[in-house]
Design an enzyme around this catalytic site. Structure first.
Site, PDB file in Angstrom:
ATOM      1  N   GLU A  35       0.873  -1.166   0.000  1.00  0.00           N
ATOM      2  CA  GLU A  35       0.000   0.000   0.000  1.00  0.00           C
ATOM      3  C   GLU A  35       0.916   1.223   0.000  1.00  0.00           C
ATOM      4  O   GLU A  35       1.790   1.337   0.862  1.00  0.00           O
ATOM      5  CB  GLU A  35      -0.884  -0.018   1.251  1.00  0.00           C
ATOM      6  CG  GLU A  35      -1.943   1.049   1.199  1.00  0.00           C
ATOM      7  CD  GLU A  35      -2.863   1.052   2.425  1.00  0.00           C
ATOM      8  OE1 GLU A  35      -2.836   0.079   3.200  1.00  0.00           O
ATOM      9  OE2 GLU A  35      -3.579   2.052   2.575  1.00  0.00           O
ATOM     10  N   ARG A 260       4.837 -12.722  10.055  1.00  0.00           N
ATOM     11  CA  ARG A 260       5.525 -11.442   9.862  1.00  0.00           C
ATOM     12  C   ARG A 260       6.887 -11.499  10.522  1.00  0.00           C
ATOM     13  O   ARG A 260       7.109 -12.264  11.453  1.00  0.00           O
ATOM     14  CB  ARG A 260       4.798 -10.303  10.579  1.00  0.00           C
ATOM     15  CG  ARG A 260       3.399 -10.067  10.243  1.00  0.00           C
ATOM     16  CD  ARG A 260       2.853  -8.982  11.166  1.00  0.00           C
ATOM     17  NE  ARG A 260       3.217  -7.651  10.728  1.00  0.00           N
ATOM     18  CZ  ARG A 260       2.567  -6.985   9.783  1.00  0.00           C
ATOM     19  NH1 ARG A 260       1.529  -7.512   9.182  1.00  0.00           N
ATOM     20  NH2 ARG A 260       2.945  -5.782   9.443  1.00  0.00           N
ATOM     21  N   LYS A 270       3.837   0.994  10.122  1.00  0.00           N
ATOM     22  CA  LYS A 270       3.994   2.187   9.282  1.00  0.00           C
ATOM     23  C   LYS A 270       3.461   3.431   9.981  1.00  0.00           C
ATOM     24  O   LYS A 270       3.991   4.520   9.808  1.00  0.00           O
ATOM     25  CB  LYS A 270       3.286   1.992   7.942  1.00  0.00           C
ATOM     26  CG  LYS A 270       4.151   1.253   6.937  1.00  0.00           C
ATOM     27  CD  LYS A 270       3.611   1.388   5.552  1.00  0.00           C
ATOM     28  CE  LYS A 270       2.592   0.322   5.270  1.00  0.00           C
ATOM     29  NZ  LYS A 270       2.208   0.208   3.873  1.00  0.00           N
TER      30      LYS A 270
HETATM   31  P1  ATP Z   1      -0.351  -1.459   7.027  1.00  0.00           P
HETATM   32  O1  ATP Z   1      -1.159  -2.460   6.268  1.00  0.00           O
HETATM   33  O2  ATP Z   1      -0.604  -1.417   8.487  1.00  0.00           O
HETATM   34  O3  ATP Z   1      -0.298  -0.102   6.401  1.00  0.00           O
HETATM   35  P2  ATP Z   1       1.841  -3.120   6.268  1.00  0.00           P
HETATM   36  O4  ATP Z   1       3.229  -3.089   6.806  1.00  0.00           O
HETATM   37  O5  ATP Z   1       1.072  -4.375   6.326  1.00  0.00           O
HETATM   38  O6  ATP Z   1       1.122  -1.933   6.987  1.00  0.00           O
HETATM   39  P3  ATP Z   1       1.496  -3.150   3.407  1.00  0.00           P
HETATM   40  O7  ATP Z   1       1.883  -2.137   2.409  1.00  0.00           O
HETATM   41  O8  ATP Z   1       0.081  -3.563   3.465  1.00  0.00           O
HETATM   42  O9  ATP Z   1       1.927  -2.583   4.800  1.00  0.00           O
HETATM   43  O10 ATP Z   1       2.434  -4.395   3.262  1.00  0.00           O
HETATM   44  C1  ATP Z   1       2.726  -4.959   2.036  1.00  0.00           C
HETATM   45  C2  ATP Z   1       3.042  -6.419   2.213  1.00  0.00           C
HETATM   46  O11 ATP Z   1       4.121  -6.593   3.116  1.00  0.00           O
HETATM   47  C3  ATP Z   1       1.865  -7.180   2.774  1.00  0.00           C
HETATM   48  O12 ATP Z   1       1.672  -8.311   1.964  1.00  0.00           O
HETATM   49  C4  ATP Z   1       2.288  -7.570   4.140  1.00  0.00           C
HETATM   50  O13 ATP Z   1       1.785  -8.823   4.475  1.00  0.00           O
HETATM   51  C5  ATP Z   1       3.805  -7.589   4.059  1.00  0.00           C
HETATM   52  N1  ATP Z   1       4.378  -7.243   5.356  1.00  0.00           N
HETATM   53  C6  ATP Z   1       4.130  -6.149   6.084  1.00  0.00           C
HETATM   54  N2  ATP Z   1       4.808  -6.165   7.229  1.00  0.00           N
HETATM   55  C7  ATP Z   1       5.532  -7.303   7.243  1.00  0.00           C
HETATM   56  C8  ATP Z   1       6.434  -7.913   8.170  1.00  0.00           C
HETATM   57  N3  ATP Z   1       6.739  -7.333   9.318  1.00  0.00           N
HETATM   58  N4  ATP Z   1       6.980  -9.095   7.832  1.00  0.00           N
HETATM   59  C9  ATP Z   1       6.692  -9.682   6.664  1.00  0.00           C
HETATM   60  N5  ATP Z   1       5.850  -9.180   5.759  1.00  0.00           N
HETATM   61  C10 ATP Z   1       5.272  -8.000   6.035  1.00  0.00           C
END
Ligand code: ATP
Ligand code: MG
Length: 556
Positions: A35, A260, A270
């Protein structure tokens, strides 16, 4: 160890099995779906290495798809930084760059189709009321009074939602599934909400926006993804992912969840990272203390080390906390092989070699990397006045202090053995100059003479001054995230700026991004703040075992 030598993780095992059974017609297609509402961090690197890594290893294709379904939080700046970071990490989506917003029209048409099938309805409840009707994990939800709206009315209202007839929040489109489902995600989830907001790509074309669950699986389907890899929090969404695809009867990828990455001494949310930036607790998204890829790049972490780290932590289903020290270890290992050596003095103290002629300059030969002979050697100028580290001299040495002290000999790296003959002090009684004599027979460090210590130095006359920035953990606690008041554990000493350092002349023209090992001190990277006449180095990582190795080499 490369992935191919290890037992494959459970995801690679699944992909291998399904490739063998030809489930996907010989294709492996993954996607990384960020995102664009922040910069990528080390957790994202784990997902990127998995998504693109699996595609690569199976001769498939990794897509980059921006999940830009939320118009208000997303910005082009983030899109560009994400692309740059993924490329830097070493992955390539080729021509497969997509945006969920590319599919808005198709998603709309599919929503109309679900309405026609009696599987979606326009609801007049507010978001708050919907939440209230939703029930809890133990109590079933209640039907909305609008749940049984006739198809014809739903079609009409949904078209008018799109046309902009209703204000934000006035109506939603919901899937008609089961308000008593054990999985709350299946209790008539919202598919669209009204948001009169400009989108970074579609502008004002839309005032209804799809929710993640409605957009994601269908986007995967459009791109004919085979394996949709995501983190564990989506496990409970999988039944909905499957329901939408089945209800539409379209191509159906397989979603697989993994744990994660959590790393010690930092935060990876984020929202929190954004707060660190906007409240100026750090200098920006690329502050070298940030767990962002742009921060790590600026700090000097090589992408190879980050990939190695992701490889070592593996992929599983159970959450665990990985120590930042493991990442630092990977960085050290990588840089040890590749970083040219140099000499730099961070806390200078002047040494005057009394028996070395004034005005004379000798060139000492120094190897650029003892780990890699192909990196050659360089000349380091040596003269009567040198800078050494303050720590490398003690007037009253403690036991086992093998560096310079009155009457004691020490070897100057790549140069001569010197002996301390006296000191000059200022009015406060502090040593400001150390006087020594050198032994001309010991040049180049080859003389067969036992001295316990070797220290580094820079010729005063040839030294270039530099600023050196030392970094420590951004947070003092192992899991800052666990505390409500997470900002309280920000390390106030996470940045130390040394304005008065000296580096050998070979380092003077280093360009931003170049990495070095400063002998005995650590690995350093030229910061983009470097300007003509003002060199700035970031300490990438310290050199933990420097003493041990040098002293062992000396006493052999
Ligand atoms: P948010 O959704 O809270 O804004 P996010 O870190 O999940 O934050 P995204 O842009 O949705 O942000 O993440 C993109 C991809 O990265 C998603 O598929 C998510 O599952 C993966 N991802 C995010 N954080 C982690 C992590 N700590 N470890 C592994 N994969 C992650
Ligand atoms: Mg997310």
């Amino acid at each position: 160890m490369s992935t191919s030598e290890k037992t494959p993780d459970f995801i690679r095992a699944i992909v291998a099995e399904e490739t063998a059974s030809n489930k996907w017609g010989g294709r492996v297609v993954t996607r990384y779906p960020p995102e664009p509402n922040g910069y990528l961090h080390i957790g994202h690197a784990k997902a990127i290495c998995l998504d693109f890594g699996v595609a690569q290893e199976f001769g498939g294709q990794g897509h980059l798809r921006f999940d830009d379904t939320n118009p208000t939080k997303e910005e082009t700046e983030f899109v560009e930084s994400i692309k740059a970071d993924i490329r830097w990490l070493g992955f390539d989506w080729g021509e497969h760059l997509y945006y969920a917003s590319d599919y808005f029209e198709q998603l709309y048409l599919w929503a109309v189709e679900l309405i026609r099938k009696g599987k979606a309805y326009v609801d007049d409840l507010s978001m708050d009321e919907i939440r209230e009707h939703r029930g809890t994990l133990t109590a079933p939800g209640r039907d909305s009074p609008w749940r049984d709206r006739p198809v014809i009315d739903n079609l009409d209202l949904f078209a008018r939602m799109r046309a902009g007839e209703f204000p934000d929040g006035a109506k939603t489109l919901r899937a008609k599934i089961d308000m008593a489902a054990g999985n709350v995600n299946l209790r008539d989830p919202v598919m669209y909400r009204i948001r009169h907001a400009s989108h970074h790509r579609t502008g004002d074309a839309w005032c209804i926006y799809p929710l993640y669950d409605w957009a994601h699986g269908q986007s995967d389907s459009i791109e004919r993804i085979t394996h949709s890899l995501c983190t564990m929090e989506y496990e409970d969404h999988r039944p909905l992912y499957d329901w939408y695809l089945d209800a539409l009867g379209i191509y159906h990828p397989r979603q697989i969840e993994f744990a994660r990455l959590n790393v010690s001494h930092t935060v990876l949310s984020k929202r929190k990272l954004l707060q660190l930036v906007s409240e100026k607790i750090v200098a920006g998204w690329d502050d070298p203390r940030m767990p962002t890829l742009s921060g790590m790049r600026r700090r000097g972490y090589p992408p190879e080390a980050i990939r190695d780290f992701c490889d070592r932590i593996g992929v599983g289903k159970t959450q665990n906390l990985i120590e930042l020290a493991l990442l630092e270890h990977c960085v050290r290992e990588d840089l040890n092989k590749r970083a040219p050596r140099g000499m730099a003095v961070l806390h200078p103290l002047k040494v005057v070699i009394e028996n070395f002629p004034e005005g004379k300059v000798e060139e000492m030969e120094a190897v650029n990397n003892p780990e890699d002979a192909t990196m050659g050697a360089r000349k380091v100028p040596f003269a009567r006045e040198l800078w050494i580290e303050q720590d490398d001299f003690r007037e009253d040495p403690p036991p086992k202090y093998f560096r310079l002290s009155p009457g004691v000999e020490v070897r100057l790296r790549y140069a001569y053995i010197i002996k301390c003959t006296g000191v000059v002090k200022n009015e406060r009684g502090e040593v400001v100059e150390v006087h020594c004599t050198y032994d001309p027979a010991t040049r180049g460090g080859t003389a067969d003479r036992k001295v316990k210590g070797t220290i580094h130095w820079v010729s005063v006359q040839h030294a270039r001054s530099a600023e050196v920035r030392l970094y420590d953990h951004l947070f003092l606690t192992l899991k800052p995230d666990e505390s409500e008041d997470w900002k309280a554990s920000v390390n106030p000493n996470s940045l130390e700026r040394l304005m008065n350092c000296y580096v050998e002349p070979a380092l003077a023209n280093a360009a931003p991004g170049e990495r070095f090992q400063f002998e005995r001190t650590g690995y350093f990277c030229v910061d983009p703040d470097t300007a003509p006449g003002h060199l700035v180095f970031n300490r990438t990582v310290s050199l933990r075992d420097a003493w041990a190795r040098l002293e062992k080499a000396e006493t052999r």
